[in-house]
Design a protein around this motif. Structure first.
Motif, short mmCIF file in Angstrom:
data_model
loop_
_atom_site.label_atom_id
_atom_site.label_comp_id
_atom_site.label_asym_id
_atom_site.label_seq_id
_atom_site.Cartn_x
_atom_site.Cartn_y
_atom_site.Cartn_z
N GLN A 49 0.83 -1.20 0.00
CA GLN A 49 0.00 0.00 0.00
C GLN A 49 0.86 1.25 0.00
N ASP A 50 1.96 1.22 0.73
CA ASP A 50 2.89 2.35 0.72
C ASP A 50 3.49 2.55 -0.67
N ARG A 51 3.89 1.47 -1.30
CA ARG A 51 4.47 1.57 -2.64
C ARG A 51 3.49 2.18 -3.62
N ARG A 52 2.21 1.88 -3.45
CA ARG A 52 1.17 2.36 -4.38
C ARG A 52 0.52 3.66 -3.91
N THR A 53 1.04 4.25 -2.81
CA THR A 53 0.51 5.48 -2.19
C THR A 53 -0.93 5.31 -1.77
N ARG A 54 -1.30 4.13 -1.29
CA ARG A 54 -2.64 3.88 -0.76
C ARG A 54 -2.64 4.16 0.74
N HIS A 55 -2.31 5.38 1.11
CA HIS A 55 -2.11 5.70 2.51
C HIS A 55 -3.41 5.69 3.31
N ALA A 56 -4.50 6.10 2.69
CA ALA A 56 -5.78 6.07 3.40
C ALA A 56 -6.16 4.64 3.76
N GLU A 57 -5.89 3.70 2.87
CA GLU A 57 -6.17 2.30 3.15
C GLU A 57 -5.31 1.79 4.31
N SER A 58 -4.06 2.22 4.33
CA SER A 58 -3.17 1.84 5.44
C SER A 58 -3.70 2.37 6.76
N VAL A 59 -4.13 3.60 6.76
CA VAL A 59 -4.65 4.21 7.98
C VAL A 59 -5.88 3.46 8.49
N GLN A 60 -6.70 2.98 7.57
CA GLN A 60 -7.89 2.21 7.97
C GLN A 60 -7.49 0.88 8.63
N ALA A 61 -6.43 0.25 8.12
CA ALA A 61 -6.05 -1.08 8.62
C ALA A 61 -5.20 -1.02 9.88
#
Length: 416
Positions: A140-152
């Protein structure tokens, strides 16, 4: 990060319930003027305190020049305020909709405050299952999916603390917790939450200290330097990177350690550029290039995303930090990003190149680069303060803005 003309404009952040009104002064220059007056400081006195040009300060306050990172940091120190008081971060957080990128931050804030409370009502989970979930954070970090990371992250951090309390002598569990906190730092940093970054950063370093992997410890110092970079503490950031390199000396000489060492030198290059030490910045770029090995880009060792492509990207970023747009666009002419380049890296590249073209005087190409960054890494682009400064400069450069610029500004949460 620029010395381009940036005349007065009325673009301002907006969003449901943000409390702003049309015409409110929200640009960095206006914020500097406002806070300077609140502190009872004249322009001349502030220029002396901050060791910046009086002429430049006047132009920034009037909106005729965009404020560089170094300029903002110097002014913030001189006024004894936070950089975020001037950059107006975090963005889009007030009354955030459930579907927004910021929606998961309150739950993560609670998990960070709770920390390693042993009384948390959390069922135990298999460590390998937790390891797989941390690996998803890496992607997720590599793909800049930071909002998804924050949710998890809230649930994951609680279970990792439970595992660490049940296996206090298992260094690998503490290293896993340190890794999760490191990705917490990055996600919060990208969404503009510097206060929470500091807390997650301290937790990451504490967990790494209980592990047995010196490379993991080095990576936490590398991330600590990122927080210091955001906070304008450039010299302290360079010292943190020196500690990071010291930790690597006790590890084995592998492609992974070379990648981390290279990533450290790249971050040091940016920090050196922020201090306006061009020679030191170029020295770190050369040191980083010497660390390149085959397969590093694809391997993404320790989440550093280091490799030859990343060195090329930083080769463009450094002159942008030094307000040398001509060198930046000249170097970019020889850069061809491979298709597998991490969106987090390519997004940054196009954001930096946008500023490079603005410095060079080509506003059309500057906007085109921002549009490319948006397609590749929308979350990164939407919340990046440099993007907002560039849009302000583009909007102020012409009496009439194009539809594409207006649409881009609206997408960023800005309005004319």
């Amino acid at each position: 990060m620029t010395h381009d003309d940036d005349a007065e404009t009325d673009i301002a952040p907006e969003g449901p319930g943000d409390g702003t009104e049309a015409g409110d002064p929200t640009r960095i220059g206006s914020r500097i003027a406002e806070l300077r007056k609140i502190h009872g400081v004249t322009q001349r006195a502030l220029s002396v305190r901050a060791a910046v040009s009086y002429s430049l300060l006047r132009k920034v306050e009037r909106g005729e020049r965009a404020a560089s990172h170094s300029f903002v940091a110097a002014v913030a120190r001189a006024l004894s305020i936070n950089i975020t008081d001037l950059t107006d971060q975090p963005l889009h957080t007030r009354m955030a909709a459930p579907s927004s990128e910021q929606a998961g931050v309150p739950a993560l804030r609670q998990a960070l405050v709770e920390g390693d409370d042993p009384q948390l009502d959390t069922e135990p989970r298999d460590v390998e299952d937790l390891r797989a979930e941390v690996a998803r954070l890496k992607e997720q970090d590599r793909r800049t999916r930071h909002a998804e990371s924050v949710q998890a992250l809230p649930d994951l951090l609680r279970h990792l603390h439970r595992a660490a309390s049940e296996h206090p002598d298992d260094a690998s569990v503490h290293e896993l917790l340190a890794t999760a906190y490191s990705y917490t730092v990055i996600a919060l940093y990208r969404l503009g939450h510097l206060d929470l970054c500091h807390l997650a950063d301290e937790r990451a370093r504490a967990a790494a200290a209980r592990g047995a992997d010196p490379v993991r410890g080095s990576v936490t110092e590398w991330n600590h330097a990122l927080v210091l970079l955001f906070d304008g503490s450039y010299t302290a950031g360079l010292r943190s990177l020196d500690r990071s390199l010291d930790l690597l000396r006790s590890g084995s000489d592998t492609s992974a350690t070379a990648a981390v060492r290279g990533a450290v030198h790249l971050r040091a290059a940016i920090l050196a550029a922020r201090t306006t030490d061009a020679d030191l910045a170029e020295t770190h770029l050369r040191e980083a290039r010497a660390m390149v090995r085959d397969g590093q880009d694809e391997a993404n060792h320790y989440g550093t995303k280091f490799g030859a492509t990343n060195v090329d990207i930083h080769g463009v970023a450094v002159p942008v930090e030094l307000a040398d747009g001509t060198t930046a666009v000249t170097r970019a002419a020889t850069v061809a990003l491979p298709e597998h380049t991490a969106p987090s890296r390519s997004g940054h590249y196009w954001i930096d190149l946008s500023r490079g073209w603005l410095l060079h005087g080509d506003r059309r190409r500057s906007l085109e680069c921002l549009q490319t960054a948006r397609r590749i890494a929308p979350q990164l682009t939407r919340f990046h303060p440099q993007v907002h400064e560039t849009v302000q400069s583009l909007a102020a450069s012409d009496a009439r803005s194009t539809n594409s610029l207006s649409h881009f500004a609206a997408w960023c949460g800005m309005r004319r």
